[in-house]
Design a protein around this motif. Structure first.
Motif, PDB file in Angstrom:
ATOM      1  N   ARG A 152       0.856  -1.180   0.000  1.00  0.00           N
ATOM      2  CA  ARG A 152       0.000   0.000   0.000  1.00  0.00           C
ATOM      3  C   ARG A 152       0.894   1.232   0.000  1.00  0.00           C
ATOM      4  O   ARG A 152       1.731   1.408   0.893  1.00  0.00           O
ATOM      5  CB  ARG A 152      -0.903  -0.007   1.231  1.00  0.00           C
TER       6      ARG A 152
ATOM      7  N   PRO B  15       2.306  -8.343   6.745  1.00  0.00           N
ATOM      8  CA  PRO B  15       1.248  -7.546   6.107  1.00  0.00           C
ATOM      9  C   PRO B  15       1.324  -7.568   4.585  1.00  0.00           C
ATOM     10  O   PRO B  15       0.292  -7.671   3.909  1.00  0.00           O
ATOM     11  CB  PRO B  15       1.493  -6.137   6.668  1.00  0.00           C
TER      12      PRO B  15
ATOM     13  N   ALA C 177      -1.971  -9.689   3.373  1.00  0.00           N
ATOM     14  CA  ALA C 177      -3.128  -8.787   3.296  1.00  0.00           C
ATOM     15  C   ALA C 177      -3.984  -9.055   2.067  1.00  0.00           C
ATOM     16  O   ALA C 177      -5.220  -9.065   2.144  1.00  0.00           O
ATOM     17  CB  ALA C 177      -2.660  -7.332   3.315  1.00  0.00           C
TER      18      ALA C 177
ATOM     19  N   THR D 111     -10.056  -2.621   6.974  1.00  0.00           N
ATOM     20  CA  THR D 111      -9.131  -2.884   5.879  1.00  0.00           C
ATOM     21  C   THR D 111      -8.405  -4.211   6.092  1.00  0.00           C
ATOM     22  O   THR D 111      -8.325  -4.712   7.226  1.00  0.00           O
ATOM     23  CB  THR D 111      -8.089  -1.759   5.752  1.00  0.00           C
TER      24      THR D 111
ATOM     25  N   SER E 244      -5.275  -4.638   5.913  1.00  0.00           N
ATOM     26  CA  SER E 244      -4.088  -4.378   6.741  1.00  0.00           C
ATOM     27  C   SER E 244      -4.433  -4.426   8.222  1.00  0.00           C
ATOM     28  O   SER E 244      -3.649  -4.927   9.044  1.00  0.00           O
ATOM     29  CB  SER E 244      -3.492  -3.009   6.377  1.00  0.00           C
ATOM     30  N   GLU E 245      -5.607  -3.925   8.586  1.00  0.00           N
ATOM     31  CA  GLU E 245      -6.038  -3.976   9.980  1.00  0.00           C
ATOM     32  C   GLU E 245      -6.264  -5.415  10.432  1.00  0.00           C
ATOM     33  O   GLU E 245      -6.005  -5.764  11.582  1.00  0.00           O
ATOM     34  CB  GLU E 245      -7.310  -3.155  10.160  1.00  0.00           C
TER      35      GLU E 245
ATOM     36  N   GLU F 223      -2.910  -6.859  11.228  1.00  0.00           N
ATOM     37  CA  GLU F 223      -2.459  -6.343  12.522  1.00  0.00           C
ATOM     38  C   GLU F 223      -3.102  -7.121  13.665  1.00  0.00           C
ATOM     39  O   GLU F 223      -2.444  -7.472  14.648  1.00  0.00           O
ATOM     40  CB  GLU F 223      -2.800  -4.857  12.638  1.00  0.00           C
TER      41      GLU F 223
END
Length: 319
Positions: free
Chosen positions: A170, A285, A289, A304, A306-307, A310
């Motif tokens: 990203r 990630p 992702a 998202t 990415s979240e 995490e």
């Protein structure tokens, strides 16, 4: 000069030319060392294309750019058979996919039939046209850029193709303190004040570096951590928190292979001879992702991918 020193010089030169995108530069070099492809997503003007072009200027390679548009045909990518009237034969004319570093610019602006033309090339490093198979160069890297799916005139990439990208990166806007530096850099380039580019490295240096990356040790505990991360995306109900309500479908075995290869490359760049949990967490990630599918509940809540990763790293810890 040692391969690692040459690659670090590339990193330094790229960071000088692409200001404020250190993470993007690192991910691109990890992909180069791990022999995998990169999908970069970000809004226009965030130096995605510039990053790819800069890398091509630093490696002695054939650079090809494919501008993806809605009217692009598969043969525009792979090449086609050309009839020679003098000899009454068909000759294969190679398409731009036969370069070393391929910039697939705005890849999500072309429909699915064009995306399908890339599947064989990205996975098997070959192209089949009219029943004939043509091998691609040994150094072959697809560096694709795309604007966010919500932008007008774009198509979601097929999942089979997304899975073939080693890394998803990203690309965000640079930090405020970098903006003036970018302004001065571009102004200097336009006035011809930019310094001479460093000497290109030979492809053999890249291949030697890849051999050293492959020799980086992955202990059994690190292997278990890699597998546990991937398995957690497939069975999120075993974990507390948000994972069960966020993940609909987990990563494929390519995710496991990507984590292993990228973690080795990340460790090698850091001068390590073994993979640590920190290396795995650093690349997770980018490796996972785009391989995780969200539930409708997560999408509706604006979560998202990415979240999700995490949250995954919080719940799955190395033993």
């Amino acid at each position: 000069m040692e391969p690692r020193e040459s690659i670090l010089n590339i990193s330094k030169a790229m960071n000088a030319a692409v200001i404020g995108q250190q993470d993007v530069v690192e991910r691109m070099l990890v992909a180069l060392l791990a022999n995998g492809h990169v999908l970069m997503e970000g809004l226009p003007g965030t130096a995605k294309t510039r990053s790819v072009k800069t890398l091509s200027h630093l490696v002695d390679s054939e650079f090809s750019r494919i501008q993806f548009t809605p009217d692009l045909l598969p043969s525009d990518v792979t090449g086609s058979e050309i009839y020679r009237e003098q000899s009454a034969t068909f000759d294969f004319q190679q398409g731009p996919i036969f370069g070393n570093l391929i910039l697939a610019d705005e890849i999500n602006r072309a429909p699915a039939k064009v995306q399908a033309a890339l599947l064989e090339a990205m996975e098997e490093r070959q192209v089949t046209v009219s029943g004939q198979t043509h091998k691609l160069p040994e150094l072959f890297l697809v560096l694709a850029t795309q604007n966010p799916i919500e932008q007008e005139g774009t198509y979601p990439l097929p999942e089979a193709q997304m899975d073939r990208f080693l890394l998803y990166v990203r690309v965000d806007y640079p930090a405020g303190e970098n903006e003036a530096e970018i302004l001065r850099l571009v102004r200097g380039e336009k006035s011809g004040e930019s310094s001479a580019p460093p000497t290109k490295i030979d492809q053999q240096v890249v291949f030697a570096a890849r051999q050293q990356v492959n020799a980086v040790h992955v202990a059994e505990a690190a292997e278990k951590y890699i597998v546990d991360l991937v398995l957690a995306t497939r069975a999120p109900e075993k974990y507390e928190g948000n994972l069960p309500k966020w993940i609909r479908l987990g990563a494929s075995p390519r995710g496991t292979l990507a984590l292993d290869a990228a973690a080795r490359a990340h460790a090698w760049l850091a001068g390590q001879y073994f993979v640590s949990p920190d290396n795995i967490r650093a690349v997770a990630p980018a490796c996972l992702a785009h391989r995780v599918h969200l539930t409708y509940e997560a999408e509706a809540a604006g979560v998202t991918r990415s979240e999700v990763i995490e949250e995954l790293l919080k719940n799955v810890v190395p033993v």
